[in-house]
Scaffold this motif. Structure first.
Motif, PDB file in Angstrom:
ATOM      1  N   GLU A 227       0.824  -1.213   0.000  1.00 42.84           N
ATOM      2  CA  GLU A 227       0.000   0.000   0.000  1.00 42.84           C
ATOM      3  C   GLU A 227       0.863   1.271   0.000  1.00 42.84           C
ATOM      4  N   GLY A 228       1.938   1.266   0.803  1.00 43.87           N
ATOM      5  CA  GLY A 228       2.808   2.443   0.888  1.00 43.87           C
ATOM      6  C   GLY A 228       3.418   2.803  -0.453  1.00 43.87           C
ATOM      7  N   VAL A 229       3.743   1.776  -1.245  1.00 47.83           N
ATOM      8  CA  VAL A 229       4.321   2.015  -2.574  1.00 47.83           C
ATOM      9  C   VAL A 229       3.280   2.646  -3.491  1.00 47.83           C
ATOM     10  N   MET A 230       2.069   2.103  -3.448  1.00 44.47           N
ATOM     11  CA  MET A 230       1.021   2.609  -4.335  1.00 44.47           C
ATOM     12  C   MET A 230       0.609   4.040  -3.972  1.00 44.47           C
ATOM     13  N   LYS A 231       0.714   4.381  -2.676  1.00 41.70           N
ATOM     14  CA  LYS A 231       0.440   5.769  -2.263  1.00 41.70           C
ATOM     15  C   LYS A 231       1.497   6.695  -2.831  1.00 41.70           C
ATOM     16  N   GLN A 232       2.761   6.235  -2.799  1.00 38.45           N
ATOM     17  CA  GLN A 232       3.846   7.047  -3.366  1.00 38.45           C
ATOM     18  C   GLN A 232       3.662   7.217  -4.872  1.00 38.45           C
ATOM     19  N   VAL A 233       3.172   6.158  -5.526  1.00 34.76           N
ATOM     20  CA  VAL A 233       2.957   6.197  -6.982  1.00 34.76           C
ATOM     21  C   VAL A 233       1.952   7.291  -7.346  1.00 34.76           C
ATOM     22  N   GLU A 234       0.950   7.493  -6.487  1.00 28.40           N
ATOM     23  CA  GLU A 234      -0.081   8.506  -6.761  1.00 28.40           C
ATOM     24  C   GLU A 234       0.509   9.903  -6.929  1.00 28.40           C
ATOM     25  N   SER A 235       1.640  10.145  -6.256  1.00 31.00           N
ATOM     26  CA  SER A 235       2.253  11.475  -6.319  1.00 31.00           C
ATOM     27  C   SER A 235       3.200  11.634  -7.511  1.00 31.00           C
ATOM     28  N   VAL A 236       3.405  10.546  -8.258  1.00 28.56           N
ATOM     29  CA  VAL A 236       4.298  10.607  -9.427  1.00 28.56           C
ATOM     30  C   VAL A 236       3.558  11.269 -10.591  1.00 28.56           C
ATOM     31  N   PRO A 237       4.137  12.308 -11.190  1.00 34.69           N
ATOM     32  CA  PRO A 237       3.444  13.008 -12.284  1.00 34.69           C
ATOM     33  C   PRO A 237       3.429  12.193 -13.576  1.00 34.69           C
ATOM     34  N   ASP A 238       2.521  12.554 -14.475  1.00 32.57           N
ATOM     35  CA  ASP A 238       2.445  11.892 -15.783  1.00 32.57           C
ATOM     36  C   ASP A 238       3.478  12.451 -16.747  1.00 32.57           C
ATOM     37  N   GLU A 239       3.816  13.731 -16.582  1.00 33.74           N
ATOM     38  CA  GLU A 239       4.814  14.371 -17.437  1.00 33.74           C
ATOM     39  C   GLU A 239       5.823  15.096 -16.555  1.00 33.74           C
ATOM     40  N   GLN A 255      19.160  14.539 -32.661  1.00 38.04           N
ATOM     41  CA  GLN A 255      18.389  13.428 -33.237  1.00 38.04           C
ATOM     42  C   GLN A 255      18.556  12.203 -32.325  1.00 38.04           C
ATOM     43  N   THR A 256      17.425  11.754 -31.770  1.00 38.87           N
ATOM     44  CA  THR A 256      17.461  10.730 -30.723  1.00 38.87           C
ATOM     45  C   THR A 256      16.482   9.603 -31.040  1.00 38.87           C
ATOM     46  N   VAL A 257      16.935   8.347 -30.847  1.00 42.22           N
ATOM     47  CA  VAL A 257      16.044   7.198 -31.069  1.00 42.22           C
ATOM     48  C   VAL A 257      16.165   6.201 -29.925  1.00 42.22           C
ATOM     49  N   THR A 258      15.095   5.428 -29.748  1.00 43.88           N
ATOM     50  CA  THR A 258      15.162   4.214 -28.936  1.00 43.88           C
ATOM     51  C   THR A 258      15.027   3.041 -29.897  1.00 43.88           C
ATOM     52  N   ILE A 259      15.688   1.928 -29.597  1.00 49.17           N
ATOM     53  CA  ILE A 259      15.556   0.711 -30.412  1.00 49.17           C
ATOM     54  C   ILE A 259      15.289  -0.451 -29.457  1.00 49.17           C
ATOM     55  N   ASP A 260      14.105  -1.053 -29.569  1.00 50.12           N
ATOM     56  CA  ASP A 260      13.690  -2.131 -28.663  1.00 50.12           C
ATOM     57  C   ASP A 260      12.858  -3.151 -29.421  1.00 50.12           C
ATOM     58  N   GLY A 261      12.435  -4.186 -28.700  1.00 47.10           N
ATOM     59  CA  GLY A 261      11.542  -5.176 -29.282  1.00 47.10           C
ATOM     60  C   GLY A 261      10.155  -4.582 -29.493  1.00 47.10           C
ATOM     61  N   GLU A 262       9.373  -5.214 -30.361  1.00 46.45           N
ATOM     62  CA  GLU A 262       8.027  -4.702 -30.681  1.00 46.45           C
ATOM     63  C   GLU A 262       7.138  -4.581 -29.450  1.00 46.45           C
ATOM     64  N   ASP A 263       7.252  -5.559 -28.530  1.00 47.96           N
ATOM     65  CA  ASP A 263       6.339  -5.585 -27.391  1.00 47.96           C
ATOM     66  C   ASP A 263       6.893  -4.888 -26.148  1.00 47.96           C
ATOM     67  N   ALA A 264       8.058  -4.244 -26.260  1.00 45.68           N
ATOM     68  CA  ALA A 264       8.658  -3.561 -25.107  1.00 45.68           C
ATOM     69  C   ALA A 264       7.847  -2.320 -24.742  1.00 45.68           C
ATOM     70  N   LYS A 265       7.648  -2.114 -23.435  1.00 48.13           N
ATOM     71  CA  LYS A 265       6.910  -0.937 -22.964  1.00 48.13           C
ATOM     72  C   LYS A 265       7.777  -0.046 -22.075  1.00 48.13           C
ATOM     73  N   ASP A 266       8.805  -0.652 -21.433  1.00 45.75           N
ATOM     74  CA  ASP A 266       9.690   0.123 -20.565  1.00 45.75           C
ATOM     75  C   ASP A 266      10.957   0.477 -21.344  1.00 45.75           C
ATOM     76  N   LEU A 267      10.924   1.610 -22.005  1.00 43.59           N
ATOM     77  CA  LEU A 267      12.031   2.030 -22.874  1.00 43.59           C
ATOM     78  C   LEU A 267      12.995   2.878 -22.039  1.00 43.59           C
ATOM     79  N   HIS A 322       4.021   0.044 -12.857  1.00 46.65           N
ATOM     80  CA  HIS A 322       3.904   0.366 -14.284  1.00 46.65           C
ATOM     81  C   HIS A 322       3.820   1.863 -14.555  1.00 46.65           C
ATOM     82  N   LYS A 323       3.286   2.651 -13.599  1.00 40.08           N
ATOM     83  CA  LYS A 323       3.178   4.092 -13.838  1.00 40.08           C
ATOM     84  C   LYS A 323       4.553   4.707 -14.079  1.00 40.08           C
ATOM     85  N   LEU A 324       5.581   4.104 -13.463  1.00 43.00           N
ATOM     86  CA  LEU A 324       6.944   4.575 -13.705  1.00 43.00           C
ATOM     87  C   LEU A 324       7.544   3.881 -14.918  1.00 43.00           C
ATOM     88  N   SER A 325       7.542   2.527 -14.888  1.00 44.95           N
ATOM     89  CA  SER A 325       8.263   1.765 -15.919  1.00 44.95           C
ATOM     90  C   SER A 325       7.691   1.972 -17.315  1.00 44.95           C
TER      91      SER A 325
END
Length: 715
Positions: A227-239, A255-267, A322-325
């Motif tokens: 619970e303590g972690v999820m409360k801290q997550v609430e204060s994390v901004p979206d941008e 000029q900047t790129v990321t290169i990852d697998g198709e299904d990667a979400k944590d870049l 996930h809100k961070l990663s």
């Protein structure tokens, strides 16, 4: 008791117990002779117990305290399903063999005290467990079997070695085949099995998803965040906030790129690159996770507890929410993000002539996939090249530099294991429908090359600054395993030079170059890897054998690895005016524990991932019973021969199933020889096998040797 006071008292008491005047005595006598006031007797008990746990003192059968003998060690018991085991002592290279009659009822992962015998069995030390200090497991996950008046649970972890007896009143209504969680109520002893009660029924072993859930529970992998972690997550901004950008190097124009697998979400890594004259300017930009995961916060404590993200076949158990990663710490296309960057100036021989580490603000132009970059660089796909026209020169420059870096590593002896890892595809119900190798192409190698260089550069920088740091170390291989590898590859006509029980990584690199493209490449690569030690996290820069480098760390994945997160804090603190004496002391105090914890959690994740892979391979091969395949003998023991198929699945031909002769295992040549026919099976030999059985409980696949005949199909 304060740790400093405890250590001082331990030191004084140990000197007294080790003195010539001391005679073994009970607690009451100790209190009298030391004139310990009643108020401090509990403290003395704590000190004595701590010294026992460290294996520095013993309690004899009469309850008297005495100094431990020199041949007494404390370590972790690693059991086997055959009853014997090994004690692994931290900081010591060789483990201690414990025969079945000398385990004192110890179970896998128990912390034990062992007395080492004078004589040795071959090269391995042999010992006897004299005390179980701490139990490794309070709960066990396994499969329930019901009898008339009781039940028992076969542990999923075969190293436990014993079934757990369950009284009928503690079966919780479980039926045969249920996967259950058992709380151990009596650990038993050498003669008596452990006893327990069922606290949770996970489902039937054949129910979808229960197999992987069982692995998660068995390894105590934390799924839900507190619970303590999820409360801290609430204060994390979206941008990102404009205040966080203050004082940072703004490189959003690059000029900047990321290169990852198709299904990667944590870049978490992005690349910039340019070239002026003969000098390349490479930027490796890593998500600044520490901006949101502050030291000693609930999120930080949970991340350290987890140590790493765990990648199972059908799910990921993340280190961070996930809100961070997938959100603020993911370097998503077209968004401003905070990063910690390593800029490197590299000449045409791959030498880093200069570097800069900086806190930055970046904005990724394009989110690229390995597949797209491969199409551009390998396939010269016109459609793909037109789609990313403005980036093609950048990718060509990346490849140009990556080739230089790879050649430089090759010259110094860095070992590149280019064998296929398994990719297991599941249907909607979690059943495996295909096993195939992961593709490792030009694009994946480019990112690997750049990440390796950044990790080396950062590690060397902090080594020479003589600041507290966390390194990634890889010790030289065990000489006995290298000798075994040498014998194995002789079956294929290869050889390696071993000088004075040591081998240079260049020798293994040459071997891998020789087998490149051969049918035996995957097998020899995998066995070469097995002959090497595990890499681990350390506070000293002990070098990395596999990469043939003196300096190495993990800097590039703070979303999924805690060591990266930890060193980001140190780097940022150092950038902001240097580490003061107080903070240096702080890091010196905590880093050894961080190294130990993250090495353990990494091993736990690896073992869990391997277990799930084994389960799915067994399930997959259950659909091929009666089919024949060609494989290669990958291991030989006194009880049978392991055979590996082209799709990386491994099974066993039991020696009792070899019907044409009585076969004996020749340890000297690692071969199986028929007593009458002298027919010989050697490591690396091609054989044709039939799948005759699978066992989901034991995670095993049984093969039978068949005469050469048509192979029905590829598995």
């Amino acid at each position: 008791m304060d740790s400093f006071i405890l250590n001082e008292k331990k030191k004084i008491l140990l000197e007294f117990i080790n003195s010539k005047e001391y005679q073994p005595m009970k607690f009451k006598e100790l209190c009298n002779i030391l004139q310990v006031p009643r108020s401090e007797k509990q403290d003395l008990k704590e000190v004595l117990l701590s010294l026992q746990d460290e294996g520095k003192i013993l309690v004899d059968v009469k309850g008297r305290y005495k100094a431990a003998e020199e041949n007494t060690k404390t370590g972790i018991f690693s059991g086997t399903q055959r009853g014997y085991g090994f004690v692994i002592v931290e900081g010591e290279e060789d483990d201690i063999f414990i025969p079945e009659n000398s385990t004192k009822g110890a179970l896998h992962n128990d912390k034990v005290m062992v007395s080492i015998k004078e004589e040795k069995t071959g090269k391995r030390r042999e010992g006897e467990i004299i005390r179980i200090i701490e139990r490794g497991h309070a709960t066990i996950v396994g499969t329930f079997e019901k009898s008339k008046n009781f039940g028992f649970v076969i542990a999923d972890n075969q190293k436990l070695g014993k079934d757990i007896f369950i009284p009928i009143e503690h079966t919780k209504g479980a039926v045969t085949g249920h996967k259950v969680v058992v709380k151990i109520t009596d650990f038993g002893n050498q003669e008596k099995n452990p006893e327990g009660k069922i606290v949770e029924i996970l489902g039937h072993m054949n129910d979808p998803g229960v197999d992987i859930l069982s692995v998660i529970m068995a390894y105590d992998l934390p799924v839900e965040f507190p619970e303590g972690v999820m409360k801290q997550v609430e204060s994390v901004p979206d941008e990102i906030d404009s205040k966080d950008m203050a004082g940072r190097k703004d490189i959003r124009h690059l000029q900047t790129v990321t290169i990852d697998g198709e299904d990667a979400k944590d870049l978490d890594d992005a690349i910039t690159i340019s070239k002026e004259g003969n000098l390349y300017r490479l930027g490796v930009h890593i998500a600044d996770v520490t901006n949101y995961v502050t030291e000693d916060s609930p999120m930080d404590k949970e991340a350290l507890k987890r140590g790493t993200s765990v990648y199972l076949v059908d799910r990921v158990i993340p280190m961070l929410p996930h809100k961070l990663s997938n959100g603020i710490c993911s370097l998503n296309q077209g968004t401003d993000r905070l990063a910690l960057s390593c800029f490197m100036d590299i000449d045409e021989k791959g030498n880093v002539l200069g570097h800069e580490i900086a806190e930055t603000v970046i904005n990724v132009d394009r989110r690229m996939t390995y597949t797209s970059v491969k199409k551009i660089l390998e396939d010269h796909d016109e459609e793909e090249m037109k789609e990313y026209e403005e980036l093609v020169p950048m990718f060509l420059l990346m490849k140009e530099l990556a080739d230089i870096l790879r050649e430089k590593r090759r010259k110094r002896g860095s070992i590149d294991f280019d064998f296929p890892e398994s990719k297991i595809l599941l249907d909607k119900k979690g059943h495996p429908i295909e096993i195939k190798p992961y593709e490792r192409n030009t694009a994946t190698k480019i990112i690997e090359d750049f990440m390796l260089l950044a990790n080396e550069t950062i590690a060397e920088n902090f080594f020479w600054q003589e600041l507290p740091f966390l390194y990634r170390s890889h010790e030289n291989p065990d000489s006995e395993k290298i000798q075994q590898l040498g014998i194995f590859i002789n079956n294929f006509g290869y050889h390696i030079k071993i000088g004075q029980d040591e081998i240079h990584p260049k020798e293994l690199q040459k071997l891998l170059a020789k087998i490149d493209g051969t049918p035996e490449e995957a097998l020899i690569s995998r066995l070469t890897l097995r002959s090497m030690k595990r890499a681990k996290y350390t506070t000293d820069s002990d070098g990395h054998f596999g990469l043939a480098t003196r300096y190495y760390c993990h800097f590039t994945s703070p979303i999924r690895r805690y060591p990266d997160l930890q060193i980001h804090r140190i780097i940022k603190e150092n950038l902001r005016g240097g580490l003061r004496e107080k903070r240096i002391k702080h890091y010196n105090k905590i880093l050894a524990d961080v190294a130990r914890q993250t090495s353990l959690t990494e091993r736990r994740a690896d073992d869990a991932e391997r277990d799930v892979e084994k389960l799915k391979k067994v399930e997959y091969m259950s659909g091929f019973i009666g089919h024949t395949f060609e494989g290669v003998i990958s291991g030989i023991t006194s009880w049978g021969m392991y055979v590996e198929l082209p799709n990386t699945v491994e099974g066993m031909i039991k020696v009792v199933d070899l019907q044409d002769d009585y076969y004996i295992y020749d340890e000297g040549t690692y071969s199986m020889i028929g007593e009458h026919t002298r027919k010989t099976f050697k490591l690396g030999q091609k054989v044709t096998v039939e799948v005759i059985g699978t066992d989901m409980l034991m995670k095993t696949i049984d093969f039978a040797l068949v005469e050469e005949k048509e192979i029905l199909e590829e598995p």
